[in-house]
Design an enzyme around this catalytic site. Sequence first.
Site, short mmCIF file in Angstrom:
data_model
loop_
_atom_site.label_atom_id
_atom_site.label_comp_id
_atom_site.label_asym_id
_atom_site.label_seq_id
_atom_site.Cartn_x
_atom_site.Cartn_y
_atom_site.Cartn_z
N TRP A 156 0.83 -1.20 0.00
CA TRP A 156 0.00 0.00 0.00
C TRP A 156 0.87 1.26 0.00
O TRP A 156 0.60 2.22 0.71
CB TRP A 156 -0.99 0.02 1.17
CG TRP A 156 -1.98 -1.09 1.11
CD1 TRP A 156 -2.08 -2.17 1.94
CD2 TRP A 156 -3.00 -1.26 0.11
NE1 TRP A 156 -3.10 -3.00 1.53
CE2 TRP A 156 -3.69 -2.46 0.41
CE3 TRP A 156 -3.41 -0.52 -1.01
CZ2 TRP A 156 -4.74 -2.93 -0.37
CZ3 TRP A 156 -4.46 -0.99 -1.78
CH2 TRP A 156 -5.11 -2.18 -1.45
N GLU A 363 -2.87 6.13 7.40
CA GLU A 363 -2.20 7.07 8.32
C GLU A 363 -2.93 7.20 9.65
O GLU A 363 -3.08 8.28 10.21
CB GLU A 363 -1.99 8.43 7.64
CG GLU A 363 -1.06 8.30 6.44
CD GLU A 363 -0.52 9.62 5.95
OE1 GLU A 363 -0.32 10.52 6.79
OE2 GLU A 363 -0.28 9.73 4.73
#
Length: 396
Positions: A156, A363
């Site tokens: 990713w 995140e």
Amino acid sequence: MNFDFTDEQQMLRKTARQFVDEEIMPHIQRWDAEGGFDQAIWKKLADLGFMGVCIPEQYGGSGMDYNSLAILCEELERGDTAFRTAVSVHIGLNSMSILQWGTEEQKQKYLVPQAKGEKVGAFGLTEPGAGSDVAAMATTAVRDGDDYIINGQKTWISLCDIADHFLVFAYTDKSKKHHGISAFIVERSTPGFSSKAIKGKYGIRAGNTGELFFEDMRVPAANLLGEEGEGFKIAMASLDNGRFTVAAGAVGLIMACLEESVNYCHDRETFGKPIGKHQLVQQMIANMEAGYQMSRLLVYRAGELKNKGVRNTRETSLAKWQACDFANKAADDAFQIHGAYGYSDEYPVARFLRNSKAPVIYEGTREIHTIMQAEYVLGYREDKKLSHMLPGWPFE
């Protein structure tokens, strides 16, 4: 408190908005369908000084403040999340990390060409078995003379097939857990490095995302960022910067949802009147506006703390969590306002909804940020000054 933008910031927004209207909007539907955007965009971003907007001029950047980076991310995501993501990774996760933690030699070799837009930077932390649980990473770096030999895999990773430089995290001493992780600047041309794009993503389809592979990859010891064992601290500090840009981008997505929904409300009529006259539609518009205004204030508060050169992990976490949730809800409401037409490519709201989901996850998931905020309030979490702080603005 001063809520006014400077003339420089207002010009930046105007320039960025014009760039989005002319260079992204006419092509984004096709790029999203094809799974990639025209790489010529990078040079255009560089020519406008966007690739190093908040990097000091001495390192090739534009020398603007950190809220200018937020403005840029807002406007880019108004065009499409893929472009904000590219800038987030290049500036927020990579360049600002080198600015904060790098030696002068590293800044000259890597930061300067990145700020000028001559090279593109990316960030390699997530692994197939290690997302939110960073300590579960399996990538290792073993010292061998003047080099480290790195083996492992990342996934990713935005700009996996595009970036020239990567900030990669690996264990140098697994027995120390978090304290045994180190950070390295890795060049794509390094033998043993390879990448592979992930196909069939639900959203952010125009962006390049994929995997990195390291097979007996030799990286000079001079490319160690910070000290051995500081990698976890560097990663978390990098995420403070990355989360800031993600939150700012979410503000831009809410802005895009509002613009499209307001236009549609004025154009579409049902039961003999514009749909904007229906109260439940007005409720959705009102919620978008509330989310937009609140998110924007949270983002600019975090940016002002960055300008002051102080820790902002708590404030940035809150901004990222709330702005991304508001953006996801705004995209869902925009889709609903468009009714059946939201289900087609005639309008961009389906793309907004697809794109809005990933930032709620990457995140730091909304669940991670929820726990963080509770721990701050309960007194279980406290941020200490780092050995290397992000420089405040104005830059010396």
